[in-house]
Design a protein around this motif. Structure first.
Motif, PDB file in Angstrom:
ATOM      1  N   ARG A  23       1.064  -1.293  -0.224  1.00  0.00           N
ATOM      2  CA  ARG A  23      -0.246  -0.230  -0.103  1.00  0.00           C
ATOM      3  C   ARG A  23       1.087   1.655  -0.207  1.00  0.00           C
ATOM      4  O   ARG A  23       0.480   2.337  -0.928  1.00  0.00           O
ATOM      5  CB  ARG A  23      -0.499   0.008   1.191  1.00  0.00           C
ATOM      6  CG  ARG A  23      -2.369  -0.720   1.363  1.00  0.00           C
ATOM      7  CD  ARG A  23      -2.989  -0.564   2.329  1.00  0.00           C
ATOM      8  NE  ARG A  23      -4.234  -1.162   2.034  1.00  0.00           N
ATOM      9  CZ  ARG A  23      -4.707  -1.806   3.409  1.00  0.00           C
ATOM     10  NH1 ARG A  23      -4.442  -1.433   4.370  1.00  0.00           N
ATOM     11  NH2 ARG A  23      -6.051  -2.763   3.337  1.00  0.00           N
ATOM     12  N   GLY A  24       1.738   1.028   1.182  1.00  0.00           N
ATOM     13  CA  GLY A  24       2.811   2.468   0.867  1.00  0.00           C
ATOM     14  C   GLY A  24       3.702   2.352  -0.414  1.00  0.00           C
ATOM     15  O   GLY A  24       3.984   4.086  -0.820  1.00  0.00           O
ATOM     16  N   MET A  25       4.439   1.501  -0.789  1.00  0.00           N
ATOM     17  CA  MET A  25       4.748   1.480  -2.270  1.00  0.00           C
ATOM     18  C   MET A  25       3.850   2.475  -3.831  1.00  0.00           C
ATOM     19  O   MET A  25       4.634   2.645  -4.541  1.00  0.00           O
ATOM     20  CB  MET A  25       4.953   0.789  -2.485  1.00  0.00           C
ATOM     21  CG  MET A  25       6.561  -0.406  -2.021  1.00  0.00           C
ATOM     22  SD  MET A  25       7.795   1.281  -1.543  1.00  0.00           S
ATOM     23  CE  MET A  25       8.349   1.125  -3.218  1.00  0.00           C
ATOM     24  N   ASP A  26       2.620   1.988  -3.373  1.00  0.00           N
ATOM     25  CA  ASP A  26       1.671   2.445  -4.311  1.00  0.00           C
ATOM     26  C   ASP A  26       1.091   3.690  -3.704  1.00  0.00           C
ATOM     27  O   ASP A  26       0.605   4.390  -5.395  1.00  0.00           O
ATOM     28  CB  ASP A  26       0.221   1.219  -4.056  1.00  0.00           C
ATOM     29  CG  ASP A  26      -0.960   2.018  -5.012  1.00  0.00           C
ATOM     30  OD1 ASP A  26      -1.237   1.650  -6.014  1.00  0.00           O
ATOM     31  OD2 ASP A  26      -2.205   2.132  -4.714  1.00  0.00           O
ATOM     32  N   HIS A  27       0.907   3.816  -2.910  1.00  0.00           N
ATOM     33  CA  HIS A  27       0.968   5.603  -2.669  1.00  0.00           C
ATOM     34  C   HIS A  27       2.053   6.329  -3.119  1.00  0.00           C
ATOM     35  O   HIS A  27       1.641   7.601  -4.128  1.00  0.00           O
ATOM     36  CB  HIS A  27       0.733   5.272  -1.526  1.00  0.00           C
ATOM     37  CG  HIS A  27       0.411   7.665  -0.517  1.00  0.00           C
ATOM     38  ND1 HIS A  27      -0.376   8.083  -1.536  1.00  0.00           N
ATOM     39  CD2 HIS A  27       1.973   8.188  -0.520  1.00  0.00           C
ATOM     40  CE1 HIS A  27      -0.219   9.711  -1.080  1.00  0.00           C
ATOM     41  NE2 HIS A  27       0.980   9.813  -0.442  1.00  0.00           N
ATOM     42  N   ILE A  28       3.359   5.494  -3.517  1.00  0.00           N
ATOM     43  CA  ILE A  28       4.417   6.513  -3.952  1.00  0.00           C
ATOM     44  C   ILE A  28       4.702   6.828  -5.315  1.00  0.00           C
ATOM     45  O   ILE A  28       5.002   8.056  -5.898  1.00  0.00           O
ATOM     46  CB  ILE A  28       5.666   5.945  -3.213  1.00  0.00           C
ATOM     47  CG1 ILE A  28       6.373   5.708  -2.150  1.00  0.00           C
ATOM     48  CG2 ILE A  28       7.335   5.999  -3.928  1.00  0.00           C
ATOM     49  CD1 ILE A  28       7.081   4.573  -1.301  1.00  0.00           C
TER      50      ILE A  28
END
Length: 458
Positions: free
Chosen positions: A415-420
């Protein structure tokens, strides 16, 4: 005195100045005349009080009472006469207070007795205008009486001062503490400001309320000693569950006020909580307190030892506070600024280690404040899980790291990498060491020093 020093003469002039400023009052020993022109001939002329000071007068009353000789009516000192004297002293002290002064040494020896039991307060050598001056003129080595002294004047009680040979950094730190106390304002459970002196750098003073039972740490030790003693003890030392709750509630209220004032107390500990009458407690020592919202950085030196046991997470070195190294090169500082820029541009996400505040104005003091993650990086956390698994000791539930927990962590990282990616960034160094673990296996991606906006910068 004939061979008086310059300091003695200055003190005498200060007393004359106090008498003049206080003006006339029926219960103060006022000024008839004075001579201050010739420094070797300083005079102060006051009203003559035939029965001397109150201390000697009371002794004389006792002597006369035990004597068979006839005595003057004035020496019949009963309850009504005590009330008469006390009332006059109270009136005089009220006038002093209304004139914005503190009498530094009110005692029976400094109250003079005249005809018809008329009393007047004297000796204004230690009196001072605490509102307009805010500091004490006497030398630190001069012995001053404590028994009758106003709490505002007690050294080590209600008066804090920078050390005599304090460095500029120490003085600056003391000024920071005064600033914090002023900004925090009044609260019933904070050791607030009565007055201060910051004009003269060699005479920095902070005057606070006097707390007679000292710090909470010493107070609790005293409670234990009293409990084990056969001697009768004060009621305040009966420290049971209800008293613990009472103290804890007051500390919580004080800390809530600090938080609402956008401050972090850098060193909340029992030694920094002071105990007063009726178990009234006040939080003190704001030398490490800081406004993390408006300033966002810590001023103290990286080599300075700071206590961790009671420290707010936001202040922990290597925890939630990141800073460029002291001797960092310009490239290092530029890289650190780039990381701050990346964190700002990425904005808030539940699985990114976001920004609480930062300082980028002063290039020698670059700070980035983030949320504190108590279980450290994922790499160290996984090692700890393995150690706990091979140990016979009971372990925290969080270290039971099975397939479901792996899926939970992986999902949050994704999820964090998707936001990045949606923010048009690439994280240049995604690794277990750059994923931080918090309560309930909440993870956040960190270290954006290599992150870059590949769309706008290419």
């Amino acid at each position: 005195m004939e061979n008086a020093s310059e300091d003695d003469k200055l003190g005498f002039l200060e007393e004359i100045r106090a008498v003049v400023h206080l003006g006339f009052h029926d219960n103060l020993l006022g000024l008839i005349n004075c001579c201050t022109v010739v420094r070797d001939h300083l005079y102060l002329i006051t009203k003559f009080m035939p029965y001397g000071d109150l201390k000697s007068f009371l002794r004389k009353c006792r002597e006369e009472e035990n004597s068979d000789e006839p005595r003057e009516d004035i020496y019949n000192f009963e309850v009504m006469q005590m009330y008469q004297v006390a009332r006059q002293i109270a009136r005089g002290m009220d006038h002093i207070a209304r004139s914005r002064y503190v009498h530094g040494d009110l005692a029976a020896r400094n109250v003079l007795v005249g005809e018809r039991l008329k009393v007047k307060i004297s000796d204004f050598g230690l009196a001072e205008d605490i509102y307009s001056r805010g500091y004490r003129r006497q030398d630190r080595l001069q012995k001053i009486p404590l028994k009758w002294m106003a709490p505002e004047r007690m050294e080590g009680g209600g008066v804090y001062t920078a050390q005599k040979n304090a460095s500029e950094d120490d003085k600056l730190g003391f000024l920071e503490e005064i600033r914090a106390v002023v900004h925090l304002g009044f609260h019933d459970n904070l050791l607030g400001l009565i007055n201060c002196c910051t004009v003269v750098r060699d005479h920095l003073y902070l005057i606070t309320k006097f707390m007679p039972y000292g710090d909470l740490k010493s107070f609790l030790r005293k409670c234990r000693e009293e409990e084990n003693s056969d001697e009768p003890r004060e009621d305040i030392y009966n420290f049971e569950v209800m008293q613990m709750y009472q103290v804890a509630r007051q500390i919580a209220r004080g800390m809530d006020h600090i938080a609402r004032s956008r401050y972090v107390h850098g060193d909340l500990a029992a030694r920094n909580v002071l105990v007063g009458e009726r178990l009234k407690v006040k939080i003190s020592d704001f030398g490490l307190a800081e406004d993390i919202y408006s300033r966002g950085y810590r001023r103290q030196d990286r080599l300075q030892k700071i206590p961790l046991k009671w420290m707010a997470p936001e202040r922990m070195e290597g925890g939630g506070v990141y800073t460029a190294q002291k001797n960092a090169s310009e490239d290092d500082k530029l890289g650190f600024l780039e990381e701050i820029r990346a964190v700002v541009h990425l904005g808030f996400h539940d699985n990114l280690l976001g920004l609480i505040n930062c300082c980028t104005v002063v290039r020698d003091h670059l700070y980035l404040i983030t949320k504190f993650m108590p279980y450290g990086d994922l790499k160290s956390f996984l090692r700890k899980c393995r150690e706990e698994e091979n140990s016979d000791e009971p372990r925290e539930d969080i270290y039971n790291f099975e397939v479901m927990q792996m899926y939970q962590v992986a999902r949050q990282i994704a999820r964090g990498m998707d936001h990045i990616a949606r923010s048009r960034y690439v994280h240049g160094d995604l690794a277990a060491r750059n994923v931080l673990v918090g309560e309930r296996l909440k993870v956040k991606i960190s270290d954006f020093g290599l992150a870059e906006d590949i769309y706008s910068r290419g």
